[in-house]
Write an enzyme that holds these catalytic residues in place. Structure first.
Site, PDB file in Angstrom:
ATOM      1  N   LEU A  62       0.807  -1.216   0.000  1.00 43.23           N
ATOM      2  CA  LEU A  62       0.000   0.000   0.000  1.00 43.23           C
ATOM      3  C   LEU A  62       0.839   1.264   0.000  1.00 43.23           C
ATOM      4  CD1 LEU A  62      -2.965  -0.806   2.388  1.00 43.23           C
ATOM      5  CD2 LEU A  62      -2.945  -0.768  -0.085  1.00 43.23           C
ATOM      6  N   CYS A  63       1.876   1.276  -0.825  1.00 47.99           N
ATOM      7  CA  CYS A  63       2.648   2.494  -0.919  1.00 47.99           C
ATOM      8  C   CYS A  63       2.954   2.794  -2.374  1.00 47.99           C
ATOM      9  CB  CYS A  63       3.917   2.421  -0.080  1.00 47.99           C
ATOM     10  SG  CYS A  63       4.732   0.850  -0.153  1.00 47.99           S
ATOM     11  N   GLY A  64       2.004   2.602  -3.229  1.00 52.11           N
ATOM     12  CA  GLY A  64       2.162   2.963  -4.628  1.00 52.11           C
ATOM     13  C   GLY A  64       3.181   2.081  -5.318  1.00 52.11           C
TER      14      GLY A  64
END
Lengths: 80, 291
Positions: free
Chosen positions: B88-90
């Site tokens: 969940l950090c691109g």
């Protein structure tokens, strides 16, 4: 003289000092005002400083390196 | 026409998601601040150390006799791939993985066939990525739990030792450098052997005294600067991760808000339509009775 003591995790000390005594690899030595430029490695031992108002401070360091240039001292210590 | 209950359920789920993403954004923002402070603290140390080192190496002809500077060609390669434990950090994790894989397949495919490429994975994500591709990985993913110099230096020492022992000929770092909260720079660095430091300003040529001797100091400083370089890469990556996650979660929250707006419009339209419908039925029913 301006002294900075830096470790990888924090800046331990910054300030004006009169005298710094460090545990050099070839034996302990002192840095006073107008000391010649020097780079020296340090061994485990005590760093003693005397501030402008004559208060004394002692740091225990575990290896490091010191650079003195034009009354500016940078002491990089691995651990305090 | 979408039915009312369906839209309502969807709105509820989007709302929950928005809550989660905005909470994650807050958490990342506060973690980012701490990580940023750590990287700002180490920069003066690292800069000073490299400065002293470049002052020194300027006056030396070569570093060849240093065990960390021996060039043995390209036989055995170690890639240190640094990303994060969580998602969940691109594109943060993917970028590192792709770059490291590209490095391996472009430059070292021959070595890979002979089984001479190892990957040291810092971060669960990159560990899983390379294990799935059957590349020999060593795992170091508990580093992020205690990210301080005392925990990092044994890892670097192990890498340096395996280089000196001839287990590896080249060591590369692949990581994200922290520029600001929204920007990460993907970096590939040759970690070992040490390349001579380029001096930018030879104007500051001061005649130093050296104690014990220039060579001794170099010998002492090179391992030190290697450790710092590695530690700095980790701190950079850590700060970049939180920055990337914050940005990603910010976008996700914005998207959820947009979606929620669209959904509530749709919901209101459907509600209005059903009311109109009902009135129509009642009116026409009453009319039928009267007629």
């Amino acid at each position: 003289m301006k002294l900075e003591i830096v470790t990888p995790d924090a800046k331990i000390y910054t300030g004006e000092v009169k005298l710094v005594q460090v545990p050099g690899a070839d034996g302990s030595f002192e840095v006073l005002k107008n000391h010649a430029p020097i780079i020296s490695t340090l061994t485990k031992g005590k760093v003693q400083i005397i501030e402008e108002d004559d208060t004394e401070k002692i740091f225990e360091i575990d290896k490091g390196v010191i650079e003195v240039m034009k009354n500016k001292i940078i002491l990089l210590a691995e651990k305090i | 026409m979408a039915n009312l209950k369906e839209v309502r359920t969807r709105m509820a789920s989007v709302k929950t998601t928005r809550q989660v993403t905005s909470a994650m954004k807050m958490v990342s923002a506060s973690k980012l601040r701490r990580a940023q402070e750590a990287i700002i603290r180490i920069r003066p140390y690292a800069d000073k150390l490299f400065e002293i080192l470049s002052n020194l190496s300027e006056s030396l002809d070569s570093l060849e006799d240093n065990p960390y500077a021996v060039d043995r060609g390209f036989n055995k390669i170690l890639i240190v791939s640094i990303n994060s434990n969580r998602g969940l950090c691109g594109a943060f994790n993917t970028n590192v993985n792709r770059k490291a894989l590209q490095l391996i397949s472009d430059d070292f495919s021959e070595q890979l066939q002979n089984g001479n490429v190892d990957v040291l994975a810092v971060g669960k994500n990159t560990f899983d990525f390379f294990r799935r591709r059957n590349i020999n990985v060593v795992n170091e993913n508990d580093l992020y739990n205690n990210l301080d110099f005392d925990h990092v230096s044994p890892v670097v020492e192990a890498i340096m030792k395996s280089f000196v022992d001839g287990k590896y000929d080249k060591v590369y770092l692949v990581y994200n450098e922290f520029k600001n909260a929204a920007t990460q720079l993907l970096r590939t660095e040759q970690f070992l052997p040490v390349v001579k430091v380029e001096t930018k300003n030879s104007a500051t040529n001061v005649d130093y005294l050296f104690e014990p001797s220039k060579e001794e100091i170099i010998k002492d400083l090179i391992p030190k600067s290697l450790k710092i370089q590695f530690y700095k890469a980790l701190l950079d990556s850590n700060a970049a991760e939180h920055g990337a996650r914050m940005t990603a979660m910010h976008q996700a929250t914005d998207n959820a808000t947009d979606l929620l707006k669209a959904l509530s419009l749709q919901y209101n339209k459907a509600r209005q339509a059903s009311i109109t419908n009902e009135i129509l039925e009642i009116v026409s029913g009453a009319e039928a009775l009267n007629g």
